[in-house]
Design a protein around this motif. Structure first.
Motif, mmCIF file in Angstrom:
data_model
loop_
_atom_site.group_PDB
_atom_site.id
_atom_site.type_symbol
_atom_site.label_atom_id
_atom_site.label_comp_id
_atom_site.label_asym_id
_atom_site.label_seq_id
_atom_site.Cartn_x
_atom_site.Cartn_y
_atom_site.Cartn_z
ATOM 1 N N ILE A 21 0.839 -1.200 0.000
ATOM 2 C CA ILE A 21 0.000 0.000 0.000
ATOM 3 C C ILE A 21 0.871 1.246 0.000
ATOM 4 N N ILE A 22 1.901 1.255 0.837
ATOM 5 C CA ILE A 22 2.809 2.406 0.887
ATOM 6 C C ILE A 22 3.489 2.608 -0.458
ATOM 7 N N ALA A 23 3.964 1.524 -1.070
ATOM 8 C CA ALA A 23 4.632 1.631 -2.374
ATOM 9 C C ALA A 23 3.670 2.177 -3.423
ATOM 10 N N SER A 24 2.423 1.737 -3.391
ATOM 11 C CA SER A 24 1.430 2.211 -4.352
ATOM 12 C C SER A 24 1.152 3.706 -4.160
ATOM 13 N N LEU A 25 0.991 4.123 -2.911
ATOM 14 C CA LEU A 25 0.738 5.540 -2.628
ATOM 15 C C LEU A 25 1.930 6.407 -3.032
ATOM 16 N N ALA A 57 1.988 9.360 -5.840
ATOM 17 C CA ALA A 57 2.479 10.705 -5.538
ATOM 18 C C ALA A 57 3.557 11.120 -6.534
ATOM 19 N N GLU A 58 4.443 10.188 -6.889
ATOM 20 C CA GLU A 58 5.495 10.487 -7.867
ATOM 21 C C GLU A 58 4.892 10.778 -9.235
ATOM 22 N N LEU A 59 3.884 10.007 -9.622
ATOM 23 C CA LEU A 59 3.216 10.230 -10.903
ATOM 24 C C LEU A 59 2.518 11.588 -10.914
ATOM 25 N N GLU A 60 1.836 11.907 -9.819
ATOM 26 C CA GLU A 60 1.157 13.199 -9.722
ATOM 27 C C GLU A 60 2.161 14.343 -9.821
ATOM 28 N N GLN A 61 3.309 14.201 -9.158
ATOM 29 C CA GLN A 61 4.351 15.222 -9.216
ATOM 30 C C GLN A 61 4.886 15.363 -10.637
#
Length: 162
Positions: free
Chosen positions: A137-141, A145-149
């Protein structure tokens, strides 16, 4: 268990928590939390084992009733049943790394018993279940976040005409 209690039984799960060699910092905190969950009626412990995988691949198995000083676990030890067979233990230990210690818990999800009983009375049966490890779950989040950035950076560059 009686026939009536089987009808009222909640889902039964097992989990294995492995502690790699050099990362075994047992302070009693886990035992205290487990006792708290049992006392709160969230879970009912059915079986607990401690597995130690030696460097040569052999496995030592310890049941709670074999430990002299159980600390807070003493309160719940008498309620345990020996549910896991030798073959189960061999299969669980096969996934362990040499030098590691693992706690194996078999428990009833008491909180879900009324729902599970109602589902059985309605003719339902569990066909699948699973668990998502918190690390996934942490890796997915983090990936989201990286994709959004990255998308924000691209949008910003496009606005600047780059």
């Amino acid at each position: 268990m009686t026939e009536t209690s089987l009808d009222e039984l909640g889902p039964v799960d097992f989990l294995i928590v492995e502690f790699p060699a050099g990362a075994q910092n047992f302070t009693g905190e886990m035992a205290a939390e487990l006792v708290r969950l049992v006392k709160a009626g969230v879970v009912r412990l059915i079986d607990v084992l401690i597995l130690t995988k030696n460097a040569d691949g052999s496995v030592d198995v310890v049941e709670l009733d074999e430990i002299d000083d159980l600390g807070p676990l003493q309160e719940i030890e008498a309620e345990l049943a020996d549910l896991l067979a030798e073959e189960d233990i061999e299969n669980l230990a096969a996934a362990m790394d040499p030098g590691s210690v693992a706690g194996v818990l078999v428990y009833e999800n008491v909180w879900a018993a009324p729902f599970a009983s109602a589902a059985r009375r309605a003719g339902g049966q569990l066909t699948a279940n699973g668990r998502i490890p918190i690390q996934a779950i942490i890796a997915s989040l983090e990936a989201d976040a990286e994709l959004e950035q990255a998308l924000e950076t691209i949008t910003s560059l496009e606005k600047e005409g780059v």
